[in-house]
Design an enzyme around this catalytic site. Structure first.
Site, PDB file in Angstrom:
ATOM      1  CG  ASP A 256     -27.312  35.952  -0.556  1.00  0.00           C
ATOM      2  OD1 ASP A 256     -27.633  36.525  -1.623  1.00  0.00           O
ATOM      3  OD2 ASP A 256     -28.202  35.103   0.049  1.00  0.00           O
ATOM      4  CG  HIS A 261     -31.955  41.026   2.581  1.00  0.00           C
ATOM      5  ND1 HIS A 261     -32.317  41.814   1.984  1.00  0.00           N
ATOM      6  CD2 HIS A 261     -31.829  39.811   1.990  1.00  0.00           C
ATOM      7  CE1 HIS A 261     -32.598  41.259   0.591  1.00  0.00           C
ATOM      8  NE2 HIS A 261     -32.155  39.894   0.645  1.00  0.00           N
ATOM      9  CE  LYS A 361     -28.930  30.655   0.675  1.00  0.00           C
ATOM     10  NZ  LYS A 361     -30.510  31.291   0.653  1.00  0.00           N
TER      11      LYS A 361
END
Ligand code: BG6
Length: 532
Positions: A256, A261, A361
């Site tokens: 992810d 990123h 997260k």
């Protein structure tokens, strides 16, 4: 005069000229990305007079409603997601340019209808036949939509009319699928028609890395292995997986966030100066860094890659559930919600300087930052003083949420004895430029219209990124985690992540820790000084 995204009046010259006439087709117009990011960004561009007058948006998705209903729905949603104000006049102008077609992305009939609608739009809005197709869909549809667009001849460029396709992340879920996706879309589109988006590159602070490094004379000379001890990249999120369990279960933190990123942040931090801002010049330098990163062999994956999954915990005084209790998540899931890696860039500038990266997260705070930690100076001068150690200088590039840059250095604490304390030289974006961050998509959408792919990923960059990540995916698949969940929500991730640096005598920069008040230290010191 025009308005920037905060509503401030700025000259058009400062903002730039409007994009060329075109239509934008959004596949996945009913989805989250469209309402949260794309519409607010497009409206901000319209307010800033960066959208052409001859512009139209055609929304496509499965839900059955008419263009009028789509306009009404969008008018309601924009108020929820726009950070600034919606001005009735400019919104009324904007909303007139919206069209909608319901349909199944796999059905060739849809593309026939789309062709007809684009013809009608061209007549009504004078879009000159230029078209931007935005794939805000689930990744399974990327190759299908591109293939059917091609079959319907909607991507053919004739008589100077351009057709471009924007592809959202994730671009593939491993090396093989990324190569195959590149191949499939390459059957229909030329590379210069493909815009692989990574929204991190739309963030002002990310773009500023290049300005900071190359528009200043004082940093670049020390930006190498002679002076830098190591580099840290942290992308910490407070949020959990929210309603994206379905997607996240198959992705996990590594896929992810890392090959996209985080690698963008690393390449911009580590690359050599490009000779211009031209896409090819910038992409060439970024690709060299990706190729110079040593992929980890299986033994190194075991001790240089850490994975974690959050358990329930406490955040802001409230209990929050563990990952396995989130919606659409397998109660015995082995998907990682945290990853930390130690990588080496094996080139002349960086060999021997570890690049530590971590993302997760439900971490202690929301913070994206790049930390350049410099080598410690020799200690000899301070041997006979009360100074026990010298803190290394640290340059922190804060990407979000407190956009800024700070440099810490040692200063003498006033008083009769030699004592040192770390002080900060701080630059905050808000102090100088005052503007709130935009969605990040404004720049990227504008660049697509202008035909500037600098802030997008080239095919070889995507493949080079997956090449680095693949051995980790392989080993983690072969050896499912036995200790999940292994960090409480609200912490800094699993113990092994701290250990990754600790065993090399280093530690992660903790953005929640404020520098200790040196004033207090100085006061304490003069008392001590008097006593001595
Ligand atoms: C997305 C990821 O690409 O980036 C999300 O899929 C993540 O899981 C998000 O939350 C982070 O973006 P930002 O801009 O909030 O840092």
């Amino acid at each position: 005069m025009a308005q920037n995204s905060d509503g401030a009046q700025v000259s058009q010259e400062t903002l730039g000229r409007p994009g060329p006439p075109c239509a934008m087709v959004i596949f996945g117009a009913g989805g989250d990305l469209t309402k949260r990011k794309l519409f607010p960004a497009l409206y901000n561009l319209a307010k800033g007079k960066l959208l052409p007058q001859e512009f139209a948006i055609v929304g496509v998705s499965r839900e059955q409603f008419s263009s009028d209903e789509f306009r009404q729905r969008t008018s309601q949603e924009i108020r929820q997601y726009l950070t600034g104000d919606v001005e009735q006049d400019s919104w009324d102008q904007f909303v007139k340019r919206l069209y909608y077609i319901p349909g199944d992305f796999k059905d060739p009939e849809l593309y026939k209808k789309l062709g007809e609608t684009l013809g009608q739009v061209e007549k009504e809005q004078n879009t000159h036949g230029n078209c931007l197709f935005y794939l805000a869909t689930s990744p399974t549809f990327f190759p299908i939509v591109v293939k059917l667009l091609g079959a319907a001849k909607l991507t053919e460029e004739q008589n100077g009319k351009w057709k471009r396709v924007v592809i959202e992340k994730p671009f593939g879920h491993d090396l093989e699928s990324a190569v195959s996706l590149n191949h499939e879309i390459g059957q229909v589109l030329r590379e210069d028609q493909i815009y692989r988006i990574d929204h991190y590159l739309g963030k002002e602070t990310v773009q500023n890395i290049l300005a900071f490094r190359f528009a200043n004379g004082i940093f670049e000379p020390v930006w190498n292995r002679r002076y830098v001890d190591h580099v840290q990249v942290t992308v910490a999120e407070e949020l959990g997986v929210e309603m994206r369990g379905d997607y996240y279960e198959n992705a996990g933190a590594l896929r992810d966030m890392v090959p996209n990123h985080i690698f963008q942040l690393i390449t911009l931090t580590a690359m050599e100066p490009p000779i211009s801002f031209e896409a090819q010049a910038v992409h060439d330098e970024q690709t060299k860094i990706l190729r110079a990163i040593q992929p980890l062999n299986p033994e190194r994956v075991l001790d240089h890659a850490v994975r974690g999954q959050y358990a329930e915990g406490e955040m802001d005084g409230k209990r929050v559930p563990g990952y396995r209790s989130e919606a659409n998540v397998n109660p015995a899931s082995s998907t990682e919600t945290f990853v930390a890696l130690a990588l080496n860039i094996d080139n002349w500038r960086w060999a021997g300087v570890p690049f530590y990266l971590r993302t997760g997260k439900r971490l202690a705070t929301r913070s994206t930052e790049i930390v350049i930690r410099f080598r410690r100076p020799p200690f000899v001068l301070f041997r006979k003083t009360s100074v026990e150690k010298i803190a290394p200088n640290e340059l922190v590039i804060n990407i979000q949420p407190n956009e800024g840059i700070s440099l810490s250095f040692e200063a003498k604490i006033p008083g009769p004895m030699v004592r040192l304390g770390a002080v900060n030289m701080d630059f905050q974006y808000s102090d100088y430029f005052g503007s709130r961050p935009s969605t990040g998509y404004e720049t990227l959408l504008y660049d697509c219209m202008m035909g500037d792919p600098t802030l997008f990923q080239r095919a070889d960059m995507v493949e080079a990124s997956w090449t680095i990540v693949q051995p980790i995916l392989d080993l983690w698949k072969a050896l499912p985690p036995r200790d999940f969940p292994n960090y409480p929500a609200g912490s800094w991730g699993p113990e092994q992540s701290l250990e990754l640096l600790r065993r090399e005598g280093r530690e992660w920069h903790d953005s929640t820790k404020k520098l200790t008040s040196l004033k207090e230290a100085a006061e304490g010191m003069s008392v001590l000084g008097t006593k001595a």
